[in-house]
Design an enzyme around this catalytic site. Structure first.
Site, PDB file in Angstrom:
ATOM      1  N   GLY A  47    -114.383  36.556  -1.637  1.00  0.00           N
ATOM      2  CA  GLY A  47    -113.332  37.453  -1.165  1.00  0.00           C
ATOM      3  C   GLY A  47    -113.333  38.785  -1.886  1.00  0.00           C
ATOM      4  O   GLY A  47    -114.122  39.036  -2.801  1.00  0.00           O
ATOM      5  N   THR A  48    -112.441  39.647  -1.458  1.00  0.00           N
ATOM      6  CA  THR A  48    -112.333  40.993  -2.019  1.00  0.00           C
ATOM      7  C   THR A  48    -112.048  40.958  -3.511  1.00  0.00           C
ATOM      8  O   THR A  48    -112.499  41.821  -4.258  1.00  0.00           O
ATOM      9  CB  THR A  48    -111.241  41.783  -1.271  1.00  0.00           C
ATOM     10  OG1 THR A  48    -111.627  41.881   0.100  1.00  0.00           O
ATOM     11  CG2 THR A  48    -111.052  43.174  -1.834  1.00  0.00           C
ATOM     12  N   PHE A  49    -111.296  39.970  -3.972  1.00  0.00           N
ATOM     13  CA  PHE A  49    -110.990  39.778  -5.396  1.00  0.00           C
ATOM     14  C   PHE A  49    -112.243  39.984  -6.246  1.00  0.00           C
ATOM     15  O   PHE A  49    -112.221  40.623  -7.283  1.00  0.00           O
ATOM     16  CB  PHE A  49    -110.460  38.357  -5.561  1.00  0.00           C
ATOM     17  CG  PHE A  49    -109.969  37.970  -6.937  1.00  0.00           C
ATOM     18  CD1 PHE A  49    -108.608  37.863  -7.166  1.00  0.00           C
ATOM     19  CD2 PHE A  49    -110.838  37.650  -7.960  1.00  0.00           C
ATOM     20  CE1 PHE A  49    -108.126  37.458  -8.403  1.00  0.00           C
ATOM     21  CE2 PHE A  49    -110.374  37.257  -9.202  1.00  0.00           C
ATOM     22  CZ  PHE A  49    -109.008  37.161  -9.426  1.00  0.00           C
ATOM     23  N   ASN A  50    -113.364  39.431  -5.795  1.00  0.00           N
ATOM     24  CA  ASN A  50    -114.615  39.413  -6.558  1.00  0.00           C
ATOM     25  C   ASN A  50    -115.588  40.542  -6.222  1.00  0.00           C
ATOM     26  O   ASN A  50    -116.609  40.679  -6.884  1.00  0.00           O
ATOM     27  CB  ASN A  50    -115.340  38.086  -6.306  1.00  0.00           C
ATOM     28  CG  ASN A  50    -114.593  36.916  -6.898  1.00  0.00           C
ATOM     29  OD1 ASN A  50    -114.551  36.750  -8.098  1.00  0.00           O
ATOM     30  ND2 ASN A  50    -113.988  36.111  -6.043  1.00  0.00           N
ATOM     31  N   LYS A  51    -115.334  41.327  -5.193  1.00  0.00           N
ATOM     32  CA  LYS A  51    -116.309  42.323  -4.732  1.00  0.00           C
ATOM     33  C   LYS A  51    -116.648  43.352  -5.807  1.00  0.00           C
ATOM     34  O   LYS A  51    -115.783  43.773  -6.577  1.00  0.00           O
ATOM     35  CB  LYS A  51    -115.786  43.047  -3.490  1.00  0.00           C
ATOM     36  CG  LYS A  51    -115.933  42.248  -2.238  1.00  0.00           C
ATOM     37  CD  LYS A  51    -115.545  43.075  -1.019  1.00  0.00           C
ATOM     38  CE  LYS A  51    -115.772  42.275   0.243  1.00  0.00           C
ATOM     39  NZ  LYS A  51    -115.350  43.024   1.432  1.00  0.00           N
TER      40      LYS A  51
END
Length: 164
Positions: A10-14
């Site tokens: 998810g975006t959390f990790n991008k």
């Protein structure tokens, strides 16, 4: 307290890939490790499953996440998930009636760009697990933790809101 974190991407990790010139979801836990480095009273177990933007997740990916939850011995689980389809995965897990405390969280802005939202949402999920709450499937976003069926992403406002 012992907490299992299932990191699905998810975006959390991008992070930005300068070679490709785009944001991508890496199959590592750098964002999480930065946050949990400040948690001294919690024993964390991290499981990396799927590692995708949630828009790219398939039903098979959601089943894999569900199996990871079922196979986790720990009762306290935080799932890092993309915000675009968190409602689909959390609904699938809720249907399974798994007797654990499961809290989904994520971020609409990558932690690599702005650490505040991801850190706040994760910390809120962790604090919720520390409280005396019933087993269930919850979402922790933007200042609230509620049953997963009661929080919805408002794409026009760019935030999560409680369903009326």
């Amino acid at each position: 307290m012992k907490v299992t974190i299932i990191n699905t991407g998810g975006t959390f990790n991008k992070r930005y890939n300068p070679i490709k010139g785009q944001l991508e979801v890496p199959a590592d836990n750098i964002a999480l490790e930065k946050i949990i480095a400040s948690c001294f009273n919690v024993d964390f177990e991290i499981k990396t499953v799927v590692s995708k933007d949630s828009l790219d997740m398939t039903d098979s990916d959601r089943e894999e996440i569900c199996e990871a939850v079922k196979n986790t011995k720990n009762e306290n689980i935080i799932i890092i998930h993309g915000t675009d389809t968190v409602h689909l995965t959390s609904a699938l897990i809720k249907e399974q009636k798994i007797e654990k405390k499961i809290v989904f969280t994520g971020a609409m802005v990558p932690m690599s760009i702005d650490e505040v939202e991801a850190t706040m949402n994760f910390s809120q999920a962790l604090g919720f697990l520390n409280a005396d709450v019933k087993n269930g499937t919850y979402i922790s976003m933007h200042g609230v933790v509620v049953d997963c069926s009661k929080l919805v992403k408002d794409r026009q406002k760019g935030q999560f809101l409680i369903k009326e």
